[in-house]
Design a protein around this motif. Structure first.
Motif, mmCIF file in Angstrom:
data_model
loop_
_atom_site.group_PDB
_atom_site.id
_atom_site.type_symbol
_atom_site.label_atom_id
_atom_site.label_comp_id
_atom_site.label_asym_id
_atom_site.label_seq_id
_atom_site.Cartn_x
_atom_site.Cartn_y
_atom_site.Cartn_z
ATOM 1 N N HIS A 228 0.860 -1.189 0.000
ATOM 2 C CA HIS A 228 0.000 0.000 0.000
ATOM 3 C C HIS A 228 0.896 1.238 0.000
ATOM 4 N N HIS A 229 0.758 2.068 -1.007
ATOM 5 C CA HIS A 229 1.569 3.282 -1.090
ATOM 6 C C HIS A 229 0.906 4.427 -0.323
ATOM 7 N N SER A 230 1.719 5.356 0.116
ATOM 8 C CA SER A 230 1.208 6.565 0.774
ATOM 9 C C SER A 230 0.425 7.397 -0.232
ATOM 10 N N ARG A 231 -0.653 8.038 0.226
ATOM 11 C CA ARG A 231 -1.481 8.875 -0.666
ATOM 12 C C ARG A 231 -0.715 10.082 -1.188
ATOM 13 N N THR A 232 0.400 10.419 -0.532
ATOM 14 C CA THR A 232 1.178 11.587 -0.961
ATOM 15 C C THR A 232 2.117 11.268 -2.115
ATOM 16 N N THR A 233 2.264 9.979 -2.451
ATOM 17 C CA THR A 233 3.179 9.596 -3.532
ATOM 18 C C THR A 233 2.534 9.865 -4.888
ATOM 19 N N ASP A 234 3.360 9.842 -5.932
ATOM 20 C CA ASP A 234 2.863 10.080 -7.292
ATOM 21 C C ASP A 234 1.890 8.991 -7.733
ATOM 22 N N SER A 235 2.116 7.766 -7.268
ATOM 23 C CA SER A 235 1.245 6.642 -7.635
ATOM 24 C C SER A 235 0.720 5.980 -6.365
ATOM 25 N N PRO A 236 -0.426 6.468 -5.827
ATOM 26 C CA PRO A 236 -0.921 5.944 -4.561
ATOM 27 C C PRO A 236 -1.572 4.566 -4.670
ATOM 28 N N CYS A 237 -1.790 4.062 -5.898
ATOM 29 C CA CYS A 237 -2.472 2.780 -6.070
ATOM 30 C C CYS A 237 -1.642 1.627 -5.490
ATOM 31 N N ALA A 238 -2.344 0.652 -4.938
ATOM 32 C CA ALA A 238 -1.674 -0.512 -4.356
ATOM 33 C C ALA A 238 -1.158 -1.440 -5.455
ATOM 34 N N GLU A 239 -0.222 -2.299 -5.089
ATOM 35 C CA GLU A 239 0.306 -3.297 -6.010
ATOM 36 C C GLU A 239 0.730 -4.528 -5.226
ATOM 37 N N VAL A 240 0.834 -5.630 -5.931
ATOM 38 C CA VAL A 240 1.302 -6.877 -5.308
ATOM 39 C C VAL A 240 2.695 -7.170 -5.856
ATOM 40 N N ILE A 241 3.670 -7.294 -4.945
ATOM 41 C CA ILE A 241 5.051 -7.593 -5.330
ATOM 42 C C ILE A 241 5.294 -9.078 -5.106
ATOM 43 N N LEU A 242 5.825 -9.769 -6.123
ATOM 44 C CA LEU A 242 6.130 -11.184 -6.010
ATOM 45 C C LEU A 242 7.631 -11.388 -5.866
ATOM 46 N N TYR A 243 7.999 -12.161 -4.848
ATOM 47 C CA TYR A 243 9.390 -12.548 -4.626
ATOM 48 C C TYR A 243 9.489 -14.059 -4.848
ATOM 49 N N GLN A 244 10.370 -14.483 -5.758
ATOM 50 C CA GLN A 244 10.553 -15.912 -5.986
ATOM 51 C C GLN A 244 11.543 -16.462 -4.978
ATOM 52 N N LEU A 245 11.175 -17.571 -4.381
ATOM 53 C CA LEU A 245 11.943 -18.135 -3.269
ATOM 54 C C LEU A 245 12.491 -19.506 -3.672
#
Length: 415
Positions: A228-245
């Motif tokens: 979840h990004h801060s509303r003050t950032t240029d792109s406040p929309c959420a994203e899902v980050i995938l880490y391969q393990l």
């Protein structure tokens, strides 16, 4: 109207008694079982799984509030946690005494956060001070410590398909330490750090288990981080980050799924697709990490299809209800989420991309045939380049199948 929905709930949900002051409900992710425990077990424990034959009912002595309850693989041994210090066990193996025995955690002043079965007779205690790996000896009604590791733990997650436990460590909780289990062995994998959008000062627990999921996608283990990004950032929309393990080597950030909105979300993986549910709009979107966007940076993904609600499910005697994975409005039912392929044919206009998507799904053959028929005979016929692209993709898959079959035949003949 059914063509509108590409997600649906299974036809035969697991039905159980609602949680109440006298009935506690637990879910075991490894065995996909729901436990309904009445009065601490004294008036009955009912265990239901995805198949009727896996249902079990029994009673046990009420020795206090049940905090966690799980069967080992094959329902051979039951483990019950009632206190922060110990776990109780009951044999369900035929011809073994149906008596309780108990095991306290070895680390002094530690509290048990939970436990995971990694085999029918192997179990891991996760405490706030580390993990303890035990072999359960049902004939002797005792446990043998195989290995332990001291580490400060905030919370944990378990992936039963790969028998990997993920521990959240450090004050901020964003350094994750995985451990793999197999045939009586415990292996420490490479730890890694989740990049937080904001670093709190002073340091405090900032990464919650609500924002992390562990899943097996296309045969690889991934950690999914809902950022979840801060509303003050240029792109406040959420994203899902995938880490391969990987089992060996360092963990790496591999994929970014753009959600294009903010709010509360829930994550599922169905048929190797990442499904993201948005609570406020009651809609879901799906991502296929093997589909790459031509206009995006490598491994940055947009939703494959537009947002849609899950197909409403009609519960007998109660009428039609819209069930959301993000809410618990319908108690006493547990569904499995399924992907409906036919609606994707009209929702995904790029036929080449559609065929790539369908070829990776279960039960795809009839839908692919309908796409080919539509392109060749339907009102909306495909252009020659589009038809060529689709058949090139189908021929490539058929070629790979023939080569694999030939290799298998050669190997079998050699033996």
């Amino acid at each position: 109207m059914n063509e509108h929905y590409y997600l649906e709930l299974c036809e035969n949900p697991v039905q159980f008694e609602n949680a109440s002051s006298v009935n506690n409900v637990f879910f075991d992710e490894a065995n996909k079982q729901v436990f309904a425990v009445r009065s601490g077990g004294a008036t009955g424990v009912v265990v239901k799984g995805p198949e009727d034959k896996s249902s079990v009912a029994f009673r046990m002595d009420d020795k206090g509030e049940v905090k966690c309850i799980k069967f080992s693989i094959g329902n051979k041994i039951l483990a019950v946690q009632r206190t922060p210090k110990s776990v109780d066990f009951i044999n369900f193996i035929p011809d073994y005494p149906h008596l309780e025995f108990s095991q306290e955690c070895k680390m002094k002043n530690a509290s048990i956060l939970g436990f995971c079965w990694t085999n029918w007779n192997e179990i891991v205690f996760i405490t706030d001070q580390g993990i303890e790996f035990y072999q359960v000896l049902p004939d002797k009604r005792s446990l043998k410590l195989l290995k332990s590791q001291s580490i400060n733990v905030n919370w944990y997650m378990y992936c039963p398909e790969t028998a990997v436990i993920l521990l959240s460590t450090t004050f901020q909780g964003n350094v994750l330490q995985p451990f793999a289990f197999k045939s009586g062995t415990m292996s420490k994998m490479s730890k890694f750090e989740i990049e937080l959008p904001v670093v709190p000062k002073p340091a405090k627990l900032n990464l919650s288990e609500r924002d992390i999921a562990v899943a097996n996608i296309y045969g690889q283990l991934y950690v999914m981080y809902l950022k979840h990004h801060s509303r003050t950032t240029d792109s406040p929309c959420a994203e899902v980050i995938l880490y391969q393990l990987p089992r060996e080597g360092s963990c790496k950030k591999t994929n970014v799924l753009k959600l294009n909105t903010t709010g509360k979300f829930a994550l599922n993986v169905v048929d190797n697709l990442v499904v993201v549910h948005h609570q406020s709009t009651q809609t879901s979107i799906i991502f296929d990490i093997k589909l790459r966007e031509p206009d995006c940076a490598l491994n940055v993904h947009q939703p494959v299809l537009p947002p849609r609600s899950i197909h409403p499910y009609r519960i007998p005697l109660t009428g039609c209800v819209t069930c959301s994975v993000c809410s618990s409005s319908v108690s006493g039912y547990q569904w499995y989420l399924q992907v409906k392929l036919p609606p994707t044919v009209n929702l995904l206009q790029d036929k080449g991309k559609l065929i790539d998507f369908l070829l990776r799904r279960r039960d795809c053959k009839m839908v692919i045939l309908s796409v080919c028929s539509q392109m060749l005979n339907g009102e909306d016929k495909g252009s020659l380049p589009v038809v060529a692209t689709v058949f090139d993709k189908l021929n490539q898959v058929f070629k790979e199948y023939l080569e694999a079959e030939q290799t298998y035949t050669v190997v079998t003949t050699a033996y």
